[in-house]
Scaffold this active site. Sequence first.
Site, mmCIF file in Angstrom:
data_model
loop_
_atom_site.group_PDB
_atom_site.id
_atom_site.type_symbol
_atom_site.label_atom_id
_atom_site.label_comp_id
_atom_site.label_asym_id
_atom_site.label_seq_id
_atom_site.Cartn_x
_atom_site.Cartn_y
_atom_site.Cartn_z
ATOM 1 N N HIS A 202 -2.774 4.400 7.517
ATOM 2 C CA HIS A 202 -3.489 4.287 6.238
ATOM 3 C C HIS A 202 -4.961 4.660 6.296
ATOM 4 C CE1 HIS A 202 -4.876 0.504 7.978
ATOM 5 N NE2 HIS A 202 -5.843 0.532 7.082
HETATM 6 C C1 UD1 Z 1 -8.337 -1.454 3.001
HETATM 7 C C2 UD1 Z 1 -9.537 -1.637 3.920
HETATM 8 C C3 UD1 Z 1 -9.101 -1.439 5.376
HETATM 9 C C4 UD1 Z 1 -7.890 -2.295 5.721
HETATM 10 C C5 UD1 Z 1 -6.786 -2.017 4.733
HETATM 11 C C6 UD1 Z 1 -5.535 -2.833 4.989
HETATM 12 C C7 UD1 Z 1 -11.719 -0.982 2.968
HETATM 13 C C8 UD1 Z 1 -12.769 0.051 2.971
HETATM 14 N N1 UD1 Z 1 -10.594 -0.683 3.649
HETATM 15 O O1 UD1 Z 1 -7.944 -0.088 3.113
HETATM 16 O O2 UD1 Z 1 -10.171 -1.778 6.223
HETATM 17 O O3 UD1 Z 1 -7.447 -1.980 7.037
HETATM 18 O O4 UD1 Z 1 -7.281 -2.310 3.417
HETATM 19 O O5 UD1 Z 1 -4.467 -2.384 4.236
HETATM 20 O O6 UD1 Z 1 -11.891 -2.025 2.382
HETATM 21 N N2 UD1 Z 1 -3.301 0.758 -3.231
HETATM 22 C C9 UD1 Z 1 -2.259 0.419 -4.059
HETATM 23 N N3 UD1 Z 1 -1.922 -0.884 -4.147
HETATM 24 C C10 UD1 Z 1 -2.547 -1.858 -3.463
HETATM 25 C C11 UD1 Z 1 -3.632 -1.503 -2.622
HETATM 26 C C12 UD1 Z 1 -3.988 -0.186 -2.516
HETATM 27 O O7 UD1 Z 1 -1.638 1.267 -4.693
HETATM 28 O O8 UD1 Z 1 -2.178 -3.037 -3.581
HETATM 29 C C13 UD1 Z 1 -3.669 2.191 -3.088
HETATM 30 C C14 UD1 Z 1 -4.611 2.708 -4.111
HETATM 31 O O9 UD1 Z 1 -4.217 4.010 -4.411
HETATM 32 C C15 UD1 Z 1 -5.940 2.733 -3.397
HETATM 33 C C16 UD1 Z 1 -5.530 3.026 -1.979
HETATM 34 O O10 UD1 Z 1 -4.259 2.404 -1.823
HETATM 35 O O11 UD1 Z 1 -6.799 3.676 -3.919
HETATM 36 C C17 UD1 Z 1 -6.470 2.495 -0.949
HETATM 37 O O12 UD1 Z 1 -6.700 1.100 -1.139
HETATM 38 P P1 UD1 Z 1 -8.109 0.439 -0.695
HETATM 39 O O13 UD1 Z 1 -8.055 -1.014 -0.889
HETATM 40 O O14 UD1 Z 1 -9.241 1.158 -1.298
HETATM 41 O O15 UD1 Z 1 -8.186 0.746 0.841
HETATM 42 P P2 UD1 Z 1 -7.072 0.590 1.966
HETATM 43 O O16 UD1 Z 1 -6.735 1.955 2.424
HETATM 44 O O17 UD1 Z 1 -5.963 -0.308 1.587
#
Ligand code: UD1
Length: 352
Positions: A202
């Site tokens: 991820h």
């Molecule tokens: C975040 C953390 C990372 C952690 C990870 C665990 C930051 C910068 N990064 O990364 O350190 O290791 O969480 O998973 O805070 N999305 C969904 N549903 C959800 C959550 C996310 O669809 O419930 C999708 C969205 O398209 C979003 C993307 O995943 O834009 C990324 O989510 P985000 O929370 O920004 O960062 P992670 O990659 O999950």
Amino acid sequence: MRILSVVGARPQFVKLAPIARAMPADTEHLIAHTGQHYDHNMSDAFFTDLGIPHPDFNLGVGSGKHGEQTGAMLAGLEKIIEDTAPDWVLVYGDTNSTLAAAVAAVKLHVPIAHLEAGLRSFNRRMPEEHNRVLTDHAADLLLAPTRVAMDHLAAEGLAERSVLVGDVMTDVLYQVRDQVAGSPLRLDAAVEPGGYYVATLHRPDNTDDPERLRAIVDGIAKVGKPVVLLAHPRLRALAERHGIELNTGSISVSEPVGYPQLVNAVVHSAGVITDSGGLQKEAFLLRVPCTTLRPETEWVETVDLGWNVLVNKDFSTLPATVERPRPAETDAAPYGTGRAAETAVRALLDRG
Ligand code: UD1
């Protein structure tokens, strides 16, 4: 004493579980969820499976660019901190939720404790590295998981605020490992115990560049046993945008799973392929070989002890690395004995 825990993303729910359990009855423990993760299997499932109390506040911030997401959390948390006037704001790990809570609290002169302080990758491309460095320097109490983390804090002039408490993820892992011990493999994919690998991916550095993502997927697809890829929503979205098929070769794509199911899947696997910080360590603690798709790791002990191998460039070598023989057994315990949460809570109460 009133302690406000702020969480928002999957690994933080895991860290919150043993802390919530270790809070004494006469301590008021409030939980604010920023809503950074919101899918059922990225959020609610963890609260249910790990017996975490329902959050007192949920900002429902959701996804967005770093500034947009962190800014929305900062505004929401400022109000919660003003309204609740906690003695401590407790922040976890290195996500945007961590940084937002630290900035909100420091501006309001509310003491901040940072759990999992002092981890460093020294890779300034990682959003987590910005988040953890800035949070450590804003915090009043640094609760470090390892000796290496304590050394990093000392090198940055933060030794006086630092306490070695051990790793709270180890606490949860040992509890859940004992709960799932002896239970049969619980995966939807058609795989046999010992006959598959577990993979997760991820990190933006791996998912956002189509060429790199394609090379990683091609490498994993050639591994000699089935690979169950527990696909984070970010990975699915970006693979689709780049036109990269994830269900290819040895790879079998599955939804992310809850924590007990993840532990069950890792215990029964032949190995792990990941870019997750937590999963590298969990693989080591369960004595399952891990291959990490990153240039470096914060959990250097897993590499030093031979259980984790980093692969960052030539992903065509992945099959050989993933299928390497098991390393020498070890009884080293660099992450503590599973009682870190009690030590962390005691450190907070002693300084309250
Ligand atoms: C975040 C953390 C990372 C952690 C990870 C665990 C930051 C910068 N990064 O990364 O350190 O290791 O969480 O998973 O805070 N999305 C969904 N549903 C959800 C959550 C996310 O669809 O419930 C999708 C969205 O398209 C979003 C993307 O995943 O834009 C990324 O989510 P985000 O929370 O920004 O960062 P992670 O990659 O999950």
